[in-house]
Motif scaffolding. Structure first.
Motif, PDB file in Angstrom:
ATOM      1  N   PRO A 197       0.588  -1.267   0.035  1.00 38.42           N
ATOM      2  CA  PRO A 197      -0.046  -0.054  -0.100  1.00 38.42           C
ATOM      3  C   PRO A 197       0.993   1.250   0.106  1.00 38.42           C
ATOM      4  CG  PRO A 197      -0.900  -1.629   1.442  1.00 38.42           C
ATOM      5  CD  PRO A 197       0.330  -2.041   1.165  1.00 38.42           C
ATOM      6  N   MET A 198       1.859   1.210   0.763  1.00 42.68           N
ATOM      7  CA  MET A 198       2.685   2.606   0.766  1.00 42.68           C
ATOM      8  C   MET A 198       3.426   2.834  -0.536  1.00 42.68           C
ATOM      9  SD  MET A 198       3.567   5.093   2.470  1.00 42.68           S
ATOM     10  CE  MET A 198       3.248   5.277   4.238  1.00 42.68           C
ATOM     11  N   LEU A 199       3.904   1.779  -0.979  1.00 41.62           N
ATOM     12  CA  LEU A 199       4.658   1.608  -2.489  1.00 41.62           C
ATOM     13  C   LEU A 199       3.575   2.412  -3.366  1.00 41.62           C
ATOM     14  CD1 LEU A 199       6.769  -1.377  -2.805  1.00 41.62           C
ATOM     15  CD2 LEU A 199       7.611   0.999  -3.024  1.00 41.62           C
ATOM     16  N   VAL A 200       2.385   1.654  -3.559  1.00 36.24           N
ATOM     17  CA  VAL A 200       1.475   2.406  -4.491  1.00 36.24           C
ATOM     18  C   VAL A 200       1.261   3.872  -4.091  1.00 36.24           C
ATOM     19  CG1 VAL A 200      -1.086   2.450  -5.115  1.00 36.24           C
ATOM     20  CG2 VAL A 200       0.342   0.056  -4.855  1.00 36.24           C
ATOM     21  N   PHE A 201       1.056   4.150  -2.874  1.00 38.70           N
ATOM     22  CA  PHE A 201       0.949   5.463  -2.570  1.00 38.70           C
ATOM     23  C   PHE A 201       2.101   6.511  -3.057  1.00 38.70           C
ATOM     24  CE2 PHE A 201       1.399   9.015   0.456  1.00 38.70           C
ATOM     25  CZ  PHE A 201       0.208   9.895   0.163  1.00 38.70           C
ATOM     26  N   ILE A 202       3.197   6.024  -2.731  1.00 38.10           N
ATOM     27  CA  ILE A 202       4.252   6.847  -3.011  1.00 38.10           C
ATOM     28  C   ILE A 202       4.600   6.995  -4.675  1.00 38.10           C
ATOM     29  CG2 ILE A 202       6.992   6.990  -3.169  1.00 38.10           C
ATOM     30  CD1 ILE A 202       6.839   5.829  -0.335  1.00 38.10           C
ATOM     31  N   THR A 203       4.633   5.762  -5.321  1.00 36.48           N
ATOM     32  CA  THR A 203       4.759   5.951  -6.754  1.00 36.48           C
ATOM     33  C   THR A 203       3.669   6.318  -7.735  1.00 36.48           C
ATOM     34  OG1 THR A 203       4.316   3.704  -7.246  1.00 36.48           O
ATOM     35  CG2 THR A 203       6.658   3.966  -6.567  1.00 36.48           C
ATOM     36  N   GLY A 204       2.392   5.894  -7.146  1.00 34.75           N
ATOM     37  CA  GLY A 204       1.257   6.063  -8.044  1.00 34.75           C
ATOM     38  C   GLY A 204       0.416   7.308  -7.861  1.00 34.75           C
ATOM     39  N   ILE A 205       0.757   7.930  -6.568  1.00 39.45           N
ATOM     40  CA  ILE A 205      -0.260   9.005  -6.097  1.00 39.45           C
ATOM     41  C   ILE A 205       0.589  10.333  -5.684  1.00 39.45           C
ATOM     42  CG2 ILE A 205      -2.035   9.684  -4.386  1.00 39.45           C
ATOM     43  CD1 ILE A 205      -2.857   6.605  -4.492  1.00 39.45           C
ATOM     44  N   ALA A 206       1.475  10.025  -4.463  1.00 42.78           N
ATOM     45  CA  ALA A 206       2.038  11.099  -3.816  1.00 42.78           C
ATOM     46  C   ALA A 206       2.996  11.865  -4.967  1.00 42.78           C
ATOM     47  CB  ALA A 206       2.800  10.762  -2.431  1.00 42.78           C
ATOM     48  N   VAL A 207       3.882  11.029  -5.369  1.00 43.31           N
ATOM     49  CA  VAL A 207       4.861  11.740  -6.442  1.00 43.31           C
ATOM     50  C   VAL A 207       4.250  12.254  -7.644  1.00 43.31           C
ATOM     51  CG1 VAL A 207       6.778  11.173  -7.755  1.00 43.31           C
ATOM     52  CG2 VAL A 207       6.962  10.171  -5.511  1.00 43.31           C
ATOM     53  N   PRO A 208       3.414  11.360  -8.257  1.00 42.37           N
ATOM     54  CA  PRO A 208       2.616  12.262  -9.418  1.00 42.37           C
ATOM     55  C   PRO A 208       1.841  13.368  -9.328  1.00 42.37           C
ATOM     56  CG  PRO A 208       2.075  10.014  -9.590  1.00 42.37           C
ATOM     57  CD  PRO A 208       2.947  10.010  -8.103  1.00 42.37           C
TER      58      PRO A 208
END
Lengths: 251, 122, 132
Positions: free
Chosen positions: B29-40
């Protein structure tokens, strides 16, 4: 002054191999009191409404394991499931899922009996002892290691709860694998290597996908899912370690 | 019960499934959040968190390489094993075809990831 | 002659017949999102190996509403996977005995979820530290 008599509808899946091509549902109106189990409801049908209805039962107190049925789609012991909990809705009763129906609520359990034999459900002594040498001693901790898994009453609810058994009849299945684990965990037993062959086999533990429903429906809280999944770890160890220790008991 | 018994090769796939399942449960979940939501979307993290120089440096570092490889390969093997069993669950015979499709794609992904991690250099 | 003719019921649609099985199929279905997310990462890795322009193209694609939408769904699905993974753990791992008593199921599930929370926080802090 007794309360007004209540009546509940019981829908039974009927099947007579001599006359029916496929099972069909039949509804009976059964007068009941709050202390009546589903088993007693079914017995009422046999005694007063239709004597041809077939089902298995014996002890009426959740220890013999004969009266398992699908009750509203859930594998249950009909002796400890009560009509009052379904009233005023209709209650649906069907033979245990995933087993062939012999007649009405009676299933064919020959496959299970074969599996039970195949796991060698008895202690295979580690060391032969004479009577003079006395009994095999066991500490409370050693008893603890298997006691929970020894409470199975072979009611087969776990098989009716296991879709993987439904999909593949060769799967040894929850109760038999649990009993296998019970003997493997017994400090007096030395049959583990032999039984592991079945655990490791294509019919063995890796058919399980950890649905977990078997443990939910178990009336004796044996937790068959735990026994099966612990043996995935055991089997994987056996699988990889045999390269290090080629003299292991399994092939 | 049919005899003789044939040993199942499932432990290999089950072990990969378990490792990937645990990794994705812990970090997924944290990886998805970082690469797919937070950074974009530019949330919480610096705007250049995944800029080319930073990601290249990460992928050229041995620990970074190991992390990227473990995440991609184990996620794929976890998913492949589950989907393979799900195909069986919905009545698609779990034979050679299903096995080849599920585990074959996971193997392909693993090889591609290894290739890309070698190509990024050290 | 035997009158026996055992009837075998079909398994079609078994997972729709019990809420427990519906939930099972949903948590098994999260694997589709794990696979898709791994594929997105793999694609990004291949672009990284191809150079700066390719990588920046992938970064730009991540900003599209479709990608954000997918990642929100994947976050929900993989989050649910994490929850169900630890929920079944008391059934899949050996019993843990602490102080002579068997650890209850909720403690194992809770411990797993706490570990996931701690690992996630650590990952975030590491990424934040590396990016700063």
């Amino acid at each position: 002054m007794p309360e007004q008599q209540k009546t509940i509808e019981i829908e039974v899946l009927r099947y007579n191999p001599e006359t029916d091509q496929v099972p069909y549902a039949q509804v009976f109106a059964v007068p009941f009191t709050d202390d009546m189990s589903v088993l007693q409801g079914v017995q009422y049908i046999k005694d007063y409404l239709d004597g041809s209805l077939s089902f298995r039962w014996s002890c009426r107190m959740a220890i013999c394991g004969s009266c398992g049925m699908m009750i509203n789609g859930e594998p249950s012991l009909s002796c400890q499931t009560f009509l009052r909990d379904y009233y005023p809705e209709r209650v649906r009763v069907e033979a245990l899922a995933h087993f062939p129906i012999e007649r009405d609520l009676v299933i064919n359990m020959e496959g299970f009996i074969e599996k039970l034999e195949s796991i060698q459900p008895y202690i295979i002594p580690k060391e032969a002892r004479t009577l003079a040498q006395g009994e095999y001693l066991q500490t409370p901790a050693q008893l603890n290691a298997y006691e929970q898994f020894s409470s199975c009453i072979n009611c087969l609810l776990c098989y009716a709860a296991c879709p993987q058994f439904g999909l593949n009849k060769d799967f040894v299945g929850p109760a038999a694998l649990t009993l296998l684990h019970r003997y493997n965990m017994d400090s007096r037993d030395g049959g583990q290597a032999e039984r592991m062959q079945l655990v490791n086999a294509e019919e063995g533990v890796f058919n399980c996908t950890a649905v977990g429903y078997c443990s939910e429906v178990c009336p004796k809280h044996v937790d068959p899912a735990n026994a099966v999944n612990l043996n995935k770890t055991n089997s994987a160890m056996d699988y990889f370690l045999r390269f290090l220790a080629p003299k292991g008991g399994t092939k | 019960m049919k005899r003789p018994l044939k040993r199942s090769n499932a432990p290999i796939f089950w072990a990969l499934f378990g490792a990937g399942g645990m990794l994705s449960a812990l970090l997924g979940p944290m990886l998805v959040f970082i690469t797919g939501i937070a950074v974009p979307l530019g949330l919480l993290l610096p705007a250049d968190t995944m800029s080319y120089p930073k990601m290249l440096a990460f992928a050229q570092n041995l620990i970074g390489k190991g992390f990227i490889f473990a995440i991609i390969a184990l996620f794929l093997w976890h998913a492949a094993h589950r989907i393979f069993h799900s195909l069986h669950d919905i009545g698609i015979h779990a034979g050679r075809g299903a096995r080849l499709l599920c585990y074959g794609l996971a193997m392909l992904g693993t090889v591609l990831a290894a290739y890309a991690l070698l190509a990024t250099g050290f | 002659m035997s009158k026996r003719r055992p009837y075998v019921r079909p398994m079609d649609g078994w997972w729709r017949k019990n809420p427990y099985f519906v939930e099972y199929m949903i948590h098994e279905g999260t694997a589709l999102f794990v696979a898709a997310y791994a594929a997105v990462l793999l694609f990004g890795l291949l672009r990284l190996a191809q150079g700066e322009a390719a990588w920046n193209g992938w970064l730009l694609a991540l900003k599209s509403p479709w990608s954000i939408g997918f990642h929100l769904l994947a976050l929900a699905a993989i989050g649910y996977h994490a929850y169900t993974w630890f929920k079944i753990m008391p059934r899949t791992m050996p019993p843990l005995v602490v102080g002579g008593k068997r650890l209850p199921a909720w403690a194992i599930t809770g411990g797993g979820l706490a570990a996931a929370g701690a690992a996630s926080l650590l990952l975030f802090v590491l990424v934040w530290g590396l990016a700063r």
